[in-house]
Write a protein that holds these residues in place. Sequence first.
Motif, PDB file in Angstrom:
ATOM      1  N   VAL A   5       0.843  -1.189   0.000  1.00 27.63           N
ATOM      2  CA  VAL A   5       0.000   0.000   0.000  1.00 27.63           C
ATOM      3  C   VAL A   5       0.883   1.245   0.000  1.00 27.63           C
ATOM      4  N   LYS A   6       1.966   1.211   0.762  1.00 23.46           N
ATOM      5  CA  LYS A   6       2.881   2.356   0.806  1.00 23.46           C
ATOM      6  C   LYS A   6       3.385   2.713  -0.583  1.00 23.46           C
ATOM      7  N   LEU A   7       3.803   1.716  -1.335  1.00 21.22           N
ATOM      8  CA  LEU A   7       4.338   1.982  -2.672  1.00 21.22           C
ATOM      9  C   LEU A   7       3.280   2.558  -3.607  1.00 21.22           C
ATOM     10  N   VAL A   8       2.052   2.073  -3.488  1.00 23.57           N
ATOM     11  CA  VAL A   8       0.970   2.604  -4.320  1.00 23.57           C
ATOM     12  C   VAL A   8       0.711   4.067  -3.962  1.00 23.57           C
ATOM     13  N   LEU A   9       0.626   4.380  -2.667  1.00 21.11           N
ATOM     14  CA  LEU A   9       0.394   5.766  -2.242  1.00 21.11           C
ATOM     15  C   LEU A   9       1.544   6.671  -2.664  1.00 21.11           C
ATOM     16  N   LEU A  10       2.767   6.187  -2.521  1.00 22.13           N
ATOM     17  CA  LEU A  10       3.924   6.978  -2.941  1.00 22.13           C
ATOM     18  C   LEU A  10       3.904   7.225  -4.443  1.00 22.13           C
ATOM     19  N   ASP A  11       3.471   6.235  -5.205  1.00 21.67           N
ATOM     20  CA  ASP A  11       3.360   6.399  -6.653  1.00 21.67           C
ATOM     21  C   ASP A  11       2.281   7.417  -7.004  1.00 21.67           C
ATOM     22  N   GLN A  12       1.144   7.355  -6.321  1.00 22.58           N
ATOM     23  CA  GLN A  12       0.066   8.320  -6.571  1.00 22.58           C
ATOM     24  C   GLN A  12       0.525   9.746  -6.258  1.00 22.58           C
ATOM     25  N   LEU A  13       1.194   9.916  -5.122  1.00 23.10           N
ATOM     26  CA  LEU A  13       1.688  11.244  -4.743  1.00 23.10           C
ATOM     27  C   LEU A  13       2.733  11.746  -5.734  1.00 23.10           C
ATOM     28  N   ALA A  14       3.608  10.854  -6.183  1.00 28.63           N
ATOM     29  CA  ALA A  14       4.630  11.249  -7.165  1.00 28.63           C
ATOM     30  C   ALA A  14       3.980  11.689  -8.468  1.00 28.63           C
ATOM     31  N   ARG A  66      -3.119  15.962  10.427  1.00 29.59           N
ATOM     32  CA  ARG A  66      -3.868  14.929  11.159  1.00 29.59           C
ATOM     33  C   ARG A  66      -3.125  13.598  11.146  1.00 29.59           C
ATOM     34  N   PHE A  67      -2.518  13.273  10.005  1.00 28.80           N
ATOM     35  CA  PHE A  67      -1.792  12.007   9.879  1.00 28.80           C
ATOM     36  C   PHE A  67      -0.554  11.996  10.771  1.00 28.80           C
ATOM     37  N   PHE A 106       3.641  17.936  -1.011  1.00 30.88           N
ATOM     38  CA  PHE A 106       3.753  16.595  -1.595  1.00 30.88           C
ATOM     39  C   PHE A 106       4.985  15.877  -1.049  1.00 30.88           C
ATOM     40  N   GLU A 107       6.095  16.589  -0.946  1.00 34.96           N
ATOM     41  CA  GLU A 107       7.321  15.990  -0.385  1.00 34.96           C
ATOM     42  C   GLU A 107       7.102  15.544   1.058  1.00 34.96           C
ATOM     43  N   SER A 108       6.429  16.384   1.841  1.00 35.61           N
ATOM     44  CA  SER A 108       6.161  16.041   3.242  1.00 35.61           C
ATOM     45  C   SER A 108       5.266  14.811   3.350  1.00 35.61           C
ATOM     46  N   TRP A 109       4.270  14.711   2.489  1.00 34.02           N
ATOM     47  CA  TRP A 109       3.426  13.519   2.477  1.00 34.02           C
ATOM     48  C   TRP A 109       4.256  12.272   2.157  1.00 34.02           C
ATOM     49  N   ARG A 110       5.115  12.396   1.163  1.00 34.20           N
ATOM     50  CA  ARG A 110       5.920  11.234   0.765  1.00 34.20           C
ATOM     51  C   ARG A 110       6.861  10.811   1.896  1.00 34.20           C
ATOM     52  N   GLU A 111       7.443  11.776   2.584  1.00 34.28           N
ATOM     53  CA  GLU A 111       8.309  11.463   3.731  1.00 34.28           C
ATOM     54  C   GLU A 111       7.508  10.802   4.853  1.00 34.28           C
ATOM     55  N   ALA A 112       6.319  11.332   5.136  1.00 36.12           N
ATOM     56  CA  ALA A 112       5.490  10.785   6.207  1.00 36.12           C
ATOM     57  C   ALA A 112       5.094   9.338   5.913  1.00 36.12           C
ATOM     58  N   ILE A 113       4.736   9.067   4.682  1.00 35.02           N
ATOM     59  CA  ILE A 113       4.334   7.703   4.324  1.00 35.02           C
ATOM     60  C   ILE A 113       5.537   6.762   4.330  1.00 35.02           C
ATOM     61  N   THR A 114       6.646   7.228   3.810  1.00 37.51           N
ATOM     62  CA  THR A 114       7.856   6.398   3.793  1.00 37.51           C
ATOM     63  C   THR A 114       8.275   5.996   5.201  1.00 37.51           C
ATOM     64  N   SER A 115       8.169   6.914   6.137  1.00 40.41           N
ATOM     65  CA  SER A 115       8.673   6.658   7.487  1.00 40.41           C
ATOM     66  C   SER A 115       7.652   6.065   8.450  1.00 40.41           C
TER      67      SER A 115
END
Length: 167
Positions: A5-14, A66-67, A106-115
Amino acid sequence: MLTSVKLVLLDQLAACHNDESWFKSSTKILSDISIDEAAWKAEDNSQSIWEITNHLIFWNEMWLNRFVKDVPFEESDIANIETFDTRQYQDEEHWKASILKLSDGFESWREAITSCEDEKLEKRLPFYFEAPWWGVISNLCIHNAYHIGQIMLLKKQIQTKSKGLSC
């Protein structure tokens, strides 16, 4: 092998941010828009490119906060229409700052999801019928893609208008 799921979300954000895939990214679309173009409104459209950009910034930041802070869901005191507002500032400096703020979000979202831990993405929120975080974030990406499409359409209308062609 199943994709996480992380990879899918990261792909969508990218895709929404800076990856050229199925549609133009926000970075690509906004890179050459002047302040006059950003503030322009079509006769049949109630929002400008800048207003839509501010709307995306608001919702991306609100959900990221919130996340990251894991705060309970509460309705926003701000009406959705207010999230499009640009009346406060109408200069080149603030337009460039809006572009950067959207990109940073977008960068902050990607960092939050990655970590984050996978369990965080599975956590259910008392919102959207007890939706898991991954579902809320996926819908946020769809929301971004929808408005990025609006921005692209407005940009094409501006380009057509500047060439003296009818839309």
